[in-house]
Design a protein around this motif. Structure first.
Motif, PDB file in Angstrom:
ATOM      1  N   LEU A 172       2.607   3.882  -8.333  1.00  0.00           N
ATOM      2  CA  LEU A 172       2.020   3.023  -6.696  1.00  0.00           C
ATOM      3  C   LEU A 172       3.011   3.558  -6.179  1.00  0.00           C
ATOM      4  O   LEU A 172       2.684   4.037  -5.198  1.00  0.00           O
ATOM      5  CB  LEU A 172       2.205   0.955  -6.538  1.00  0.00           C
ATOM      6  N   HIS A 177      -0.157   4.208  -2.743  1.00  0.00           N
ATOM      7  CA  HIS A 177      -1.407   2.823  -2.046  1.00  0.00           C
ATOM      8  C   HIS A 177      -0.649   1.510  -1.902  1.00  0.00           C
ATOM      9  O   HIS A 177       0.327   1.478  -2.393  1.00  0.00           O
ATOM     10  CB  HIS A 177      -1.523   2.700  -3.362  1.00  0.00           C
ATOM     11  N   ALA A 178      -1.293   1.062  -1.251  1.00  0.00           N
ATOM     12  CA  ALA A 178      -0.844  -0.648  -1.160  1.00  0.00           C
ATOM     13  C   ALA A 178      -1.376  -1.583  -2.150  1.00  0.00           C
ATOM     14  O   ALA A 178      -1.138  -2.317  -2.640  1.00  0.00           O
ATOM     15  CB  ALA A 178      -1.873  -0.857   0.350  1.00  0.00           C
ATOM     16  N   SER A 179      -2.793  -0.994  -2.985  1.00  0.00           N
ATOM     17  CA  SER A 179      -3.234  -1.517  -4.204  1.00  0.00           C
ATOM     18  C   SER A 179      -3.076  -1.548  -5.149  1.00  0.00           C
ATOM     19  O   SER A 179      -3.555  -0.685  -5.263  1.00  0.00           O
ATOM     20  CB  SER A 179      -4.621  -1.982  -3.442  1.00  0.00           C
ATOM     21  N   ARG A 181      -5.617  -1.847  -7.739  1.00  0.00           N
ATOM     22  CA  ARG A 181      -7.291  -1.898  -7.926  1.00  0.00           C
ATOM     23  C   ARG A 181      -7.473  -0.679  -7.671  1.00  0.00           C
ATOM     24  O   ARG A 181      -8.066   0.408  -8.101  1.00  0.00           O
ATOM     25  CB  ARG A 181      -7.953  -3.089  -6.715  1.00  0.00           C
ATOM     26  N   SER A 182      -6.544  -0.140  -6.593  1.00  0.00           N
ATOM     27  CA  SER A 182      -7.269   1.419  -6.405  1.00  0.00           C
ATOM     28  C   SER A 182      -6.617   2.643  -7.094  1.00  0.00           C
ATOM     29  O   SER A 182      -7.166   3.681  -6.206  1.00  0.00           O
ATOM     30  CB  SER A 182      -5.685   1.786  -4.495  1.00  0.00           C
TER      31      SER A 182
END
Length: 209
Positions: A172, A177-179, A181-182
């Motif tokens: 991360l 990325h903020a999530s 899931r990304s």
């Protein structure tokens, strides 16, 4: 048929480093892979944004936030040659003087050359990697085929990190990325990772050891 994954295999990355390309392209590609940054972020870098001793740079990310990217020795060795004696202006420059009307921030005051655009950087990358992307193509038809995109270097870096066991928090931080899931797009192992997995579980290989 093209590979479903966007990540380049390790031997493809190695072949890219062996290309006899220009210093500017070598530095951009190496920095893209080592930092896992977005290409547009690197192309917006100015010389003053770099902190060579810490192998890091200050970028403006999506949404205007100020963030840090980090690179390794490959980029660190190329940057001094690319910068030469410049102390300001865009890091990655065009080959020619900037046309009249170019915004001041996109012109190097020491060389009067403009900032390299994403479109042109992408064109150069595709042109230089057509043979690598299509090793079985005939020289006559190579101009009609696609090469590798700049984004594939970022994608490859993060995929290789994931294959190597890099933790989710670090992925991360690297990808910014903020999530979580990304990160799913980088979780699909590439050809080399699958080959190692199969080889390590080969019963015959286990008996030999």
């Amino acid at each position: 048929m093209r590979s479903r994954t966007k990540a380049l295999a390790e031997n493809q990355i190695a072949a890219l480093w062996r290309l006899d390309g220009a210093l500017r392209e070598k530095t951009l590609w190496k920095m893209l892979y080592e930092s896992a940054a977005r290409a547009d972020e690197l192309l917006c870098l100015n010389v003053k944004d770099l902190y060579p001793q810490g192998k890091r740079g200050e970028i403006t990310a999506k949404g205007g936030a100020t963030e840090w990217i980090h690179w390794q020795s490959g980029t660190a060795q190329l940057l001094p040659r690319l910068i030469a004696r410049r102390t300001r202006g865009p890091l990655f420059l065009t080959d020619r003087r900037a046309p009249a009307g170019t915004p001041t921030l996109d012109v190097c005051p020491e060389t009067n050359r403009g900032r390299l655009s994403y479109r042109r950087a992408e064109e150069i990358c595709e042109e230089n990697t057509r043979l690598l992307a299509n090793p079985l193509a005939s020289p006559e038809g190579i101009e009609d085929l696609d090469g590798w995109t700049l984004h594939r270097l970022r994608h490859s870096a993060l995929t290789h990190d994931a294959e190597g066991g890099t933790s989710t928090p670090m992925l991360l931080a690297r990808s910014r990325h903020a999530s979580v899931r990304s990160l799913e797009r980088y979780a699909r192992p590439g050809v080399d990772a699958v080959a190692r997995h199969v080889a390590e579980r080969d019963p015959a290989a286990r008996r030999r050891t």
